[in-house]
Write a protein that holds these residues in place. Structure first.
Motif, PDB file in Angstrom:
ATOM      1  N   PRO A 199       0.844  -1.190   0.000  1.00 23.75           N
ATOM      2  CA  PRO A 199       0.000   0.000   0.000  1.00 23.75           C
ATOM      3  C   PRO A 199       0.887   1.252   0.000  1.00 23.75           C
ATOM      4  O   PRO A 199       2.077   1.165   0.251  1.00 23.75           O
ATOM      5  CB  PRO A 199      -0.776  -0.112   1.308  1.00 23.75           C
ATOM      6  CG  PRO A 199       0.078  -0.928   2.198  1.00 23.75           C
ATOM      7  CD  PRO A 199       0.917  -1.808   1.321  1.00 23.75           C
ATOM      8  N   ASN A 200       0.319   2.398  -0.312  1.00 24.53           N
ATOM      9  CA  ASN A 200       1.131   3.620  -0.310  1.00 24.53           C
ATOM     10  C   ASN A 200       0.446   4.712   0.503  1.00 24.53           C
ATOM     11  O   ASN A 200      -0.656   4.528   0.997  1.00 24.53           O
ATOM     12  CB  ASN A 200       1.411   4.076  -1.741  1.00 24.53           C
ATOM     13  CG  ASN A 200       0.129   4.255  -2.532  1.00 24.53           C
ATOM     14  OD1 ASN A 200      -0.930   4.460  -1.940  1.00 24.53           O
ATOM     15  ND2 ASN A 200       0.217   4.168  -3.834  1.00 24.53           N
ATOM     16  N   VAL A 201       1.117   5.851   0.669  1.00 25.63           N
ATOM     17  CA  VAL A 201       0.510   6.918   1.465  1.00 25.63           C
ATOM     18  C   VAL A 201      -0.010   8.070   0.618  1.00 25.63           C
ATOM     19  O   VAL A 201      -0.773   8.876   1.095  1.00 25.63           O
ATOM     20  CB  VAL A 201       1.469   7.490   2.539  1.00 25.63           C
ATOM     21  CG1 VAL A 201       1.797   6.442   3.570  1.00 25.63           C
ATOM     22  CG2 VAL A 201       2.713   8.069   1.933  1.00 25.63           C
TER      23      VAL A 201
ATOM     24  N   ARG B 239      -5.921   4.547  -2.837  1.00 27.87           N
ATOM     25  CA  ARG B 239      -6.005   3.589  -1.744  1.00 27.87           C
ATOM     26  C   ARG B 239      -6.848   2.414  -2.231  1.00 27.87           C
ATOM     27  O   ARG B 239      -8.005   2.586  -2.598  1.00 27.87           O
ATOM     28  CB  ARG B 239      -6.649   4.231  -0.526  1.00 27.87           C
ATOM     29  CG  ARG B 239      -6.820   3.270   0.622  1.00 27.87           C
ATOM     30  CD  ARG B 239      -7.442   3.952   1.829  1.00 27.87           C
ATOM     31  NE  ARG B 239      -7.850   2.953   2.800  1.00 27.87           N
ATOM     32  CZ  ARG B 239      -9.013   2.330   2.768  1.00 27.87           C
ATOM     33  NH1 ARG B 239      -9.880   2.587   1.833  1.00 27.87           N
ATOM     34  NH2 ARG B 239      -9.307   1.432   3.697  1.00 27.87           N
ATOM     35  N   ALA B 240      -6.237   1.217  -2.215  1.00 28.99           N
ATOM     36  CA  ALA B 240      -6.951   0.033  -2.689  1.00 28.99           C
ATOM     37  C   ALA B 240      -7.962  -0.398  -1.642  1.00 28.99           C
ATOM     38  O   ALA B 240      -7.708  -0.284  -0.446  1.00 28.99           O
ATOM     39  CB  ALA B 240      -5.965  -1.094  -2.951  1.00 28.99           C
ATOM     40  N   LYS B 241      -9.128  -0.885  -2.095  1.00 27.97           N
ATOM     41  CA  LYS B 241     -10.135  -1.361  -1.145  1.00 27.97           C
ATOM     42  C   LYS B 241      -9.642  -2.600  -0.424  1.00 27.97           C
ATOM     43  O   LYS B 241      -9.892  -2.798   0.751  1.00 27.97           O
ATOM     44  CB  LYS B 241     -11.439  -1.694  -1.890  1.00 27.97           C
ATOM     45  CG  LYS B 241     -12.422  -0.543  -1.826  1.00 27.97           C
ATOM     46  CD  LYS B 241     -13.869  -0.973  -1.759  1.00 27.97           C
ATOM     47  CE  LYS B 241     -14.571  -0.704  -0.444  1.00 27.97           C
ATOM     48  NZ  LYS B 241     -14.421   0.588   0.131  1.00 27.97           N
ATOM     49  N   ARG B 242      -8.942  -3.451  -1.152  1.00 33.71           N
ATOM     50  CA  ARG B 242      -8.440  -4.664  -0.554  1.00 33.71           C
ATOM     51  C   ARG B 242      -7.023  -4.904  -1.072  1.00 33.71           C
ATOM     52  O   ARG B 242      -6.747  -4.681  -2.242  1.00 33.71           O
ATOM     53  CB  ARG B 242      -9.334  -5.841  -0.944  1.00 33.71           C
ATOM     54  CG  ARG B 242      -9.062  -7.074  -0.138  1.00 33.71           C
ATOM     55  CD  ARG B 242     -10.167  -8.103  -0.330  1.00 33.71           C
ATOM     56  NE  ARG B 242      -9.760  -9.352   0.296  1.00 33.71           N
ATOM     57  CZ  ARG B 242      -9.901  -9.611   1.577  1.00 33.71           C
ATOM     58  NH1 ARG B 242     -10.453  -8.740   2.366  1.00 33.71           N
ATOM     59  NH2 ARG B 242      -9.486 -10.767   2.080  1.00 33.71           N
ATOM     60  N   LEU B 243      -6.155  -5.360  -0.187  1.00 34.10           N
ATOM     61  CA  LEU B 243      -4.780  -5.592  -0.604  1.00 34.10           C
ATOM     62  C   LEU B 243      -4.692  -6.867  -1.425  1.00 34.10           C
ATOM     63  O   LEU B 243      -5.349  -7.855  -1.127  1.00 34.10           O
ATOM     64  CB  LEU B 243      -3.871  -5.729   0.620  1.00 34.10           C
ATOM     65  CG  LEU B 243      -3.716  -4.494   1.495  1.00 34.10           C
ATOM     66  CD1 LEU B 243      -2.873  -4.839   2.702  1.00 34.10           C
ATOM     67  CD2 LEU B 243      -3.073  -3.365   0.726  1.00 34.10           C
TER      68      LEU B 243
ATOM     69  N   GLU C   4      -9.087  -7.757   8.448  1.00 31.51           N
ATOM     70  CA  GLU C   4     -10.263  -7.034   7.934  1.00 31.51           C
ATOM     71  C   GLU C   4     -11.475  -7.968   7.807  1.00 31.51           C
ATOM     72  O   GLU C   4     -12.588  -7.594   8.162  1.00 31.51           O
ATOM     73  CB  GLU C   4      -9.940  -6.392   6.581  1.00 31.51           C
ATOM     74  CG  GLU C   4      -9.035  -5.182   6.722  1.00 31.51           C
ATOM     75  CD  GLU C   4      -8.765  -4.472   5.401  1.00 31.51           C
ATOM     76  OE1 GLU C   4      -8.712  -3.241   5.413  1.00 31.51           O
ATOM     77  OE2 GLU C   4      -8.608  -5.150   4.375  1.00 31.51           O
ATOM     78  N   ASP C   5     -11.228  -9.182   7.312  1.00 39.30           N
ATOM     79  CA  ASP C   5     -12.330 -10.150   7.182  1.00 39.30           C
ATOM     80  C   ASP C   5     -12.924 -10.486   8.537  1.00 39.30           C
ATOM     81  O   ASP C   5     -14.143 -10.545   8.703  1.00 39.30           O
ATOM     82  CB  ASP C   5     -11.826 -11.442   6.531  1.00 39.30           C
ATOM     83  CG  ASP C   5     -11.451 -11.233   5.077  1.00 39.30           C
ATOM     84  OD1 ASP C   5     -11.850 -10.195   4.517  1.00 39.30           O
ATOM     85  OD2 ASP C   5     -10.758 -12.101   4.519  1.00 39.30           O
TER      86      ASP C   5
ATOM     87  N   ARG D 265      -2.878   3.472   6.675  1.00 39.84           N
ATOM     88  CA  ARG D 265      -3.796   4.144   5.764  1.00 39.84           C
ATOM     89  C   ARG D 265      -4.766   3.136   5.174  1.00 39.84           C
ATOM     90  O   ARG D 265      -5.929   3.425   4.929  1.00 39.84           O
ATOM     91  CB  ARG D 265      -3.019   4.804   4.627  1.00 39.84           C
ATOM     92  CG  ARG D 265      -3.937   5.493   3.652  1.00 39.84           C
ATOM     93  CD  ARG D 265      -3.162   6.146   2.546  1.00 39.84           C
ATOM     94  NE  ARG D 265      -4.064   6.805   1.631  1.00 39.84           N
ATOM     95  CZ  ARG D 265      -3.902   6.830   0.321  1.00 39.84           C
ATOM     96  NH1 ARG D 265      -2.858   6.243  -0.221  1.00 39.84           N
ATOM     97  NH2 ARG D 265      -4.764   7.446  -0.444  1.00 39.84           N
ATOM     98  N   HIS D 266      -4.276   1.929   4.968  1.00 38.76           N
ATOM     99  CA  HIS D 266      -5.153   0.928   4.386  1.00 38.76           C
ATOM    100  C   HIS D 266      -6.219   0.446   5.374  1.00 38.76           C
ATOM    101  O   HIS D 266      -7.374   0.308   5.037  1.00 38.76           O
ATOM    102  CB  HIS D 266      -4.350  -0.266   3.874  1.00 38.76           C
ATOM    103  CG  HIS D 266      -5.228  -1.295   3.260  1.00 38.76           C
ATOM    104  ND1 HIS D 266      -5.708  -1.180   1.977  1.00 38.76           N
ATOM    105  CD2 HIS D 266      -5.795  -2.402   3.782  1.00 38.76           C
ATOM    106  CE1 HIS D 266      -6.503  -2.173   1.736  1.00 38.76           C
ATOM    107  NE2 HIS D 266      -6.582  -2.939   2.803  1.00 38.76           N
ATOM    108  N   ILE D 267      -5.821   0.199   6.618  1.00 39.16           N
ATOM    109  CA  ILE D 267      -6.721  -0.514   7.524  1.00 39.16           C
ATOM    110  C   ILE D 267      -7.530   0.392   8.456  1.00 39.16           C
ATOM    111  O   ILE D 267      -8.616   0.026   8.891  1.00 39.16           O
ATOM    112  CB  ILE D 267      -5.934  -1.583   8.344  1.00 39.16           C
ATOM    113  CG1 ILE D 267      -6.902  -2.604   8.966  1.00 39.16           C
ATOM    114  CG2 ILE D 267      -5.039  -0.973   9.372  1.00 39.16           C
ATOM    115  CD1 ILE D 267      -6.227  -3.798   9.560  1.00 39.16           C
TER     116      ILE D 267
ATOM    117  N   ARG E  86      -9.032   9.101   8.570  1.00 42.86           N
ATOM    118  CA  ARG E  86      -7.931   8.685   7.689  1.00 42.86           C
ATOM    119  C   ARG E  86      -7.732   9.587   6.475  1.00 42.86           C
ATOM    120  O   ARG E  86      -6.624  10.076   6.234  1.00 42.86           O
ATOM    121  CB  ARG E  86      -8.196   7.255   7.229  1.00 42.86           C
ATOM    122  CG  ARG E  86      -7.236   6.765   6.186  1.00 42.86           C
ATOM    123  CD  ARG E  86      -7.720   5.469   5.598  1.00 42.86           C
ATOM    124  NE  ARG E  86      -8.939   5.664   4.827  1.00 42.86           N
ATOM    125  CZ  ARG E  86      -9.960   4.822   4.842  1.00 42.86           C
ATOM    126  NH1 ARG E  86      -9.920   3.734   5.570  1.00 42.86           N
ATOM    127  NH2 ARG E  86     -11.027   5.057   4.128  1.00 42.86           N
TER     128      ARG E  86
ATOM    129  N   VAL F 137     -15.768   5.195   5.190  1.00 40.46           N
ATOM    130  CA  VAL F 137     -15.818   3.745   5.037  1.00 40.46           C
ATOM    131  C   VAL F 137     -17.030   3.233   4.276  1.00 40.46           C
ATOM    132  O   VAL F 137     -16.999   2.140   3.754  1.00 40.46           O
ATOM    133  CB  VAL F 137     -15.771   3.019   6.411  1.00 40.46           C
ATOM    134  CG1 VAL F 137     -14.391   3.146   7.013  1.00 40.46           C
ATOM    135  CG2 VAL F 137     -16.845   3.528   7.327  1.00 40.46           C
TER     136      VAL F 137
END
Lengths: 339, 364
Positions: free
Chosen positions: A264-266, A270-274, B214-215, B235-237, B255, B362
């Protein structure tokens, strides 16, 4: 690397095997690469991909037994580093080739002052007097940005912070004006703001001193910021190699593609899922006879399970060890389109 | 059984819902003893006055560099330490100063996933025993029921049931972390502190573990405090992000807002220091390179904690410690550069706008 200029370092079909009780571990398999003068070559891969072992093999830092380095050639100047004796190798190591390790706490000796540790290669390789070595040590500490350098010569490693210790390690590696600096995850143990300081310092030093650098890391972000060319390793082999912009814009090996997607990046999207790479890296108990990424590869087909792909050349000084890049096979493979 | 016992999935950061976790003025000071009589001569102020709330179903990211107190904060919230000062309300119960004995009753609500999956699993216990241990301690299930539950938990975290009798050393780092997560889930907790759960893992494995977390959050309606130094993974989570520096939260924001427009000079420096995995961008980003190192938490500077390294330092910063300012959009920032836009001093009121924007962040 300017065309035609001979590389500083030329590694040809290097292999390293560890003989252990559990069997022979083929950690490095037929690795080829060159390093041009003043160039920064990034080496990326996960733990166990063979990136550190490759670099340690070529300057004889692996204990033997269990390690057996070779066959292969490591051409440095007019010599093959795998053929010269230990005494001659010691002259090269720490002299013409400097090394910076990951953990600055364990790689500095806690019972010697920093001054003594910087002076050691100077006295050994360059035959400087105690006084001259101390003066040069002060210069080096100033070069890597340690304030109040003369006073700090008498300090012990524990009196320095992590970032400062890594600066000391860099000063030691630079002591004898190396032609090549090998940096093995030099910023991994550091915080991001300190890492940013060290990366900036490395860029400055490269411009000032013009040495070639091999930078080992698992952090694609670091590589994107500093490398000229990148070599991606997996299962003890080089799976892809390209100039940095080309590699990030146009990754061709499925492993590189997956690796770039998992991070992921800052600043960007932003991806919904990795995206994940399912499965585990290979266990290297036999020399590879098929593609080492086949079990985790979304594009793998029958050929990948029975033959070892060569590093097929691609446009733009780029190559990838994947049958998807084999020009001879291209028309027969439907997967080419989505690769 | 797992599903039946699990709480109904909470709507993330629903408006009006009381926070699941409410931390006020949390301080965790470790005394420094010295001299012949071992008198206390000072204290390491690892956590020095921290306030925040976490809503049900939300993930609060807690970021900062080593030594900023983020792990201590996470452990103090679960009362793995006896806290120096402050209040911790979890699920409506004040646990800040409960005795360890009284706490036992509340332990099933709150669990922890540790950083080092090697060190946090007993090498002499097999997977089944490890996951079963919290059930032995806190439930009155029969042996058969426990066995069944262990297998269900192994399914939930993606471990092969056939490995139940294997020992931790037989697993890779990512799989070990799955064992740790299964153990944390065993008692159907509402709140889990994830203390750098991916720091010891390779990048390709990190993504697997984050997706699993997350799941599980979705499946069991979990609430996380996600402690990490990896700003891109946070940032992702995370739904909201708190940035810590030297024992204090310097900035807390939803976020999107935090990453789009960091307000505190430390957050700005921290974000600009993160290497970007894109060579075109990486060479264009203007980096704020901070000078020097973090001061010692035993002897923080006078005034603002960040004044020794701040590129925008002013005279006032060396004199007065900035209180958190509450800004529109549920943001708060402890910096003299910003003016408080709220007249009220009620901190819960100040958090209110946060839910709506966090929710926008979200909801699909």
């Amino acid at each position: 690397m300017p065309k035609g200029a001979p590389p500083v370092l030329d590694v040809r079909s290097l292999s390293t095997v560890f003989h252990t009780r559990a069997g022979n571990v083929h950690a490095v398999n037929d690795v080829n690469f060159t390093l041009g003068a003043g160039e920064l070559l990034g080496v990326v891969g996960e733990s166990g991909s063979g990136k550190s072992v490759t670099m340690m093999s070529l300057i004889g830092l692996l204990p033997s037994p269990p390690a057996v380095v070779g066959p292969g050639e490591v051409i440095f100047g007019d010599r093959d580093l795998l053929k010269i004796d230990e005494k001659a190798l010691r002259e090269v190591r720490g002299g013409e080739i400097g090394f910076v390790f990951q953990d600055p706490m364990t790689s500095l000796n806690p019972v010697f002052t920093v001054g003594m540790q910087i002076a050691e290669p100077l006295r050994r390789h360059m035959g400087l007097s105690k006084k001259a070595a101390a003066d040069r040590a002060v210069e080096l500490l100033e070069l890597v940005g340690i304030p109040d350098a003369r006073r700090r010569l008498g300090d012990y490693p524990h009196q320095f912070s992590g970032g400062m210790r890594q600066r000391v390690m860099i000063a030691i590696a630079l002591a004898c004006d190396p032609k090549v600096l090998i940096a093995d995850e030099p910023t991994t143990a550091l915080d991001v703001t300190i890492q940013a300081q060290i990366l900036e310092l490395m860029q400055e030093l490269r411009e000032k001193l013009g040495m070639a650098v091999i930078w080992i890391t698992h952090d694609l972000g670091v590589i994107a910021g500093i490398a000229d060319r990148v070599m991606v390793m997996y299962g003890g082999q080089v799976v892809e190699h390209a100039p940095v912009h080309e590699l990030f814009a146009n990754p061709r090996h499925p492993y590189t593609q997956a690796l770039l997607k998992t991070v992921p990046n800052v600043h960007g999207e932003r991806a919904k899922r990795l995206t994940t790479i399912e499965g585990q890296p290979p266990i290297l108990l036999a020399p590879p006879s098929a593609c080492s990424f086949r079990d985790r590869c979304p594009h793998a087909w029958e050929l990948c399970h029975r033959a070892l792909p060569a590093r097929f050349p691609l446009p733009g000084d780029h190559d990838a060890a994947c049958f998807l890049c084999d020009p001879g096979l291209a028309p027969t493979s439907p997967e080419i389109q989505d690769a | 059984m797992l599903d039946a016992a699990a709480p109904a999935p909470a709507t993330p950061a629903a408006d009006g819902a009381p926070p699941l976790l409410d931390v006020r003025g949390l301080k965790m000071h470790f005394p420094i003893h010295s001299g012949l009589l071992r008198r206390q001569v000072g204290a390491v102020k690892a956590v020095d006055g921290v306030d925040f709330t976490i809503r049900p179903g939300e993930t609060l990211g807690l970021v900062g560099e080593s030594g900023c107190g983020k792990s201590t904060c996470g452990r103090a919230i679960l009362r793995l330490y006896d806290i120096t000062e402050g209040s911790i309300r979890i699920d409506g119960v004040e646990i800040g100063h409960l005795s360890q004995h009284a706490l036992r009753k509340h332990r099933p609500t709150m669990q922890m996933v540790f950083q080092d999956p090697q060190a946090s699993l007993n090498p002499r216990m097999n997977v089944s025993q490890i996951i079963r241990e919290p059930l032995d301690e806190h439930t009155k299930l029969s042996s058969a029921e426990k066995d069944e539950k262990v297998l269900e938990l192994m399914d939930a975290v993606g471990l092969n049931r056939a490995f139940a009798r294997r020992f931790p050393h037989a697993f890779s780092g990512g799989q070990r972390q799955r064992i740790g997560i299964a153990r944390a889930l065993a008692l159907n907790p509402k709140f889990i502190v994830c203390d750098e759960p991916i720091a010891a893992l390779d990048v390709s494995i990190q993504a697997q573990v984050v997706n699993l977390l997350e799941d599980l959050q979705e499946q069991f309606g979990l609430t996380y405090l996600f402690i990490s130094h990896d700003l891109s993974m946070v940032r992702h989570i995370a739904t909201r992000v708190a940035v810590m520096y030297l024992g204090r939260i310097v900035e807390l924001a939803p976020r999107e807002a935090l990453y789009a427009e960091p307000l505190h000079p430390y957050t700005q420096a921290l974000l600009s220091a993160v290497p970007e995995p894109d060579p075109a961008l990486a060479r264009k980003v203007e980096r704020v390179i901070l000078k020097g190192d973090v001061p010692s938490p035993a002897n923080p500077p006078k005034g603002c904690n960040f004044c020794t390294r701040c590129p925008k330092v002013m005279d006032i910063c060396h004199e007065i410690d900035p209180m958190p300012r509450h800004l529109p959009g549920g943001r708060q920032v402890a910096c003299h550069l910003y003016e408080d836009t709220k007249t009220t001093t009620d901190p819960t009121a100040a958090h209110k706008p946060g839910h709506s924007s966090a929710q926008q962040g979200v909801s699909p």
